[in-house]
Design a protein around this motif. Structure first.
Motif, mmCIF file in Angstrom:
data_model
loop_
_atom_site.group_PDB
_atom_site.id
_atom_site.type_symbol
_atom_site.label_atom_id
_atom_site.label_comp_id
_atom_site.label_asym_id
_atom_site.label_seq_id
_atom_site.Cartn_x
_atom_site.Cartn_y
_atom_site.Cartn_z
ATOM 1 N N VAL A 87 17.443 27.912 59.465
ATOM 2 C CA VAL A 87 16.485 27.192 59.730
ATOM 3 C C VAL A 87 15.388 26.955 58.515
ATOM 4 O O VAL A 87 15.187 28.205 57.941
ATOM 5 C CB VAL A 87 15.787 27.641 60.936
ATOM 6 N N GLU A 88 14.973 25.879 58.163
ATOM 7 C CA GLU A 88 13.948 25.548 57.324
ATOM 8 C C GLU A 88 13.036 24.549 57.493
ATOM 9 O O GLU A 88 12.995 23.510 58.095
ATOM 10 C CB GLU A 88 14.697 25.262 55.809
ATOM 11 N N LEU A 90 17.856 22.460 60.620
ATOM 12 C CA LEU A 90 18.575 23.403 61.298
ATOM 13 C C LEU A 90 20.120 23.206 60.761
ATOM 14 O O LEU A 90 20.535 22.256 60.855
ATOM 15 C CB LEU A 90 18.557 23.300 62.799
ATOM 16 N N ASN A 91 20.552 24.339 60.321
ATOM 17 C CA ASN A 91 22.102 24.299 59.620
ATOM 18 C C ASN A 91 21.891 23.105 58.633
ATOM 19 O O ASN A 91 22.973 22.440 58.553
ATOM 20 C CB ASN A 91 23.007 23.970 60.863
ATOM 21 N N GLU A 148 9.600 27.380 53.819
ATOM 22 C CA GLU A 148 9.770 28.713 54.463
ATOM 23 C C GLU A 148 11.052 28.689 55.385
ATOM 24 O O GLU A 148 11.384 27.405 55.925
ATOM 25 C CB GLU A 148 8.697 28.727 55.690
ATOM 26 N N GLU A 149 11.916 29.491 55.244
ATOM 27 C CA GLU A 149 13.201 29.665 55.800
ATOM 28 C C GLU A 149 13.881 30.892 56.131
ATOM 29 O O GLU A 149 13.466 31.770 55.509
ATOM 30 C CB GLU A 149 14.350 28.814 54.766
ATOM 31 N N VAL A 150 14.726 31.008 57.032
ATOM 32 C CA VAL A 150 15.749 31.726 57.341
ATOM 33 C C VAL A 150 17.005 31.272 56.985
ATOM 34 O O VAL A 150 17.537 30.277 57.322
ATOM 35 C CB VAL A 150 15.886 32.106 58.900
ATOM 36 N N TYR A 162 12.948 34.529 66.072
ATOM 37 C CA TYR A 162 14.488 33.735 65.717
ATOM 38 C C TYR A 162 15.334 33.934 66.586
ATOM 39 O O TYR A 162 15.972 32.762 67.270
ATOM 40 C CB TYR A 162 14.776 34.230 64.583
ATOM 41 N N ASP A 163 15.694 35.046 67.454
ATOM 42 C CA ASP A 163 16.541 35.267 68.325
ATOM 43 C C ASP A 163 16.393 34.396 69.429
ATOM 44 O O ASP A 163 17.189 33.913 70.220
ATOM 45 C CB ASP A 163 16.746 36.693 68.649
#
Length: 312
Positions: free
Chosen positions: A300-301, A49-50, A294-296, A253-254
């Motif tokens: 986040v990954e 995260l981040n 896999e990531e946004v 995600y939200d």
């Protein structure tokens, strides 16, 4: 986290496309004695995260596999012989133990292989799997009979309900088994039709970040090196955003990640790379190295490094 180098800086040895029959092996034998194979697999999964790792799990497994031909069908018996899991933070270990114990039921199976795809099309000891599940269910109910927290009890009941719904539907169980990397890699086209080794295909990946999301991966395969009895493949998967339900991903995600990360949804991306050595004389995998992410982006990954080796 270290990982091997997938692509050399040098130009790989390129092999001209083979004819469709060059690698074909037609199975016309009615019955054969079992062939015992042993594989060891090491998997590392990290969630970020981040760009900061928040949890990290390492799994080591040894599978014993027996292949045989019966009435012209390939029958494979799989035994999960060793299962070692380490997870950080340690407060996740209890949940991991439950899923690990459940895998002992799902992964100890005897199956019939589809003649076209090399995937599992039938679980031959399905009755035994159901019996083992009933025993497991009774044991965990007794093990956690002390629970006083209503939330903890609800979570346990949810775990039992979801696992039972899956196990008691053979088709759903087979789909879940194929989400486990050993089974997805071992049960593949090379088992039944070696000429398809280098042909492109689509792999439906079940997202590890977003529940219920299927990600179609378009996988291209290239033969990069050959010996008389082995072939080394490079595979790479790409996604088409228009084929993915981005709205459903953004909604999850939200709800799930933005309250922690703070940043708004950015771009969704997926990487999939594989190096694989196949024994073409025996139609079996010698080794596989897999990397997926896999990531946004920037938010986040989840990263997976997976190594499979035949030890016998």
């Amino acid at each position: 986290m270290s990982r091997f180098k997938f692509f050399s800086d040098e130009e790989p040895v390129h092999v001209e496309n083979k004819t469709d029959t060059q690698y074909d092996k037609v199975v016309d034998i009615e019955k054969t004695d079992p062939i015992l194979l042993k594989y060891r697999c090491e998997q590392t999964v990290a969630t970020k995260l981040n760009n900061v790792i928040t949890n990290h799990a390492t799994t080591k497994r040894e599978f014993h596999v027996k292949n045989r031909i019966d009435n012209g069908n390939l029958i494979v018996e799989v035994l999960l012989f060793d299962n070692i899991i380490q997870i950080n933070p340690s407060n996740l270990s209890e949940a991991m133990d439950l899923f690990s114990s459940l895998d002992l039921i799902k992964c100890n199976i005897t199956v019939q292989v589809d003649r076209e795809t090399g995937k599992i099309n039938k679980i031959l000891n399905y009755g035994e799997v159901l019996k083992n599940w009933e025993s497991f269910k009774g044991n965990i109910k007794e093990r956690y009979s002390f629970l006083r927290s209503s939330n903890a009890e609800i979570e346990l009941q949810k775990f039992i309900y979801l696992a039972e719904a899956q196990i008691k539907d053979e088709k759903l169980l087979i789909e879940d088994i194929h989400t486990k990397l050993f089974f997805d890699l071992f049960f593949d086209r090379y088992l039944v039709k070696l000429s398809d080794l280098y042909k492109p295909y689509t792999l439906n990946y079940h997202s590890q970040l977003f529940e219920g999301i299927a990600v179609p991966l378009h996988v291209s395969s290239e033969i990069i090196f050959e010996k008389p009895s082995t072939v080394e493949l490079k595979k790479q998967g790409k996604i088409e955003i228009k084929e993915i339900d981005i709205n459903a991903i953004k909604k999850q995600y939200d709800q799930k990640f933005q309250p922690i990360v703070g940043y708004k949804f950015s771009d969704y991306d997926f990487q999939y790379q594989v190096r694989q050595v196949v024994n073409t004389d025996l139609s079996l995998i010698e080794e596989t190295d897999l990397f997926l992410a896999e990531e946004v982006k920037n938010n986040v990954e989840v990263v997976v490094d997976y190594k499979l080796r035949r030890i016998e």
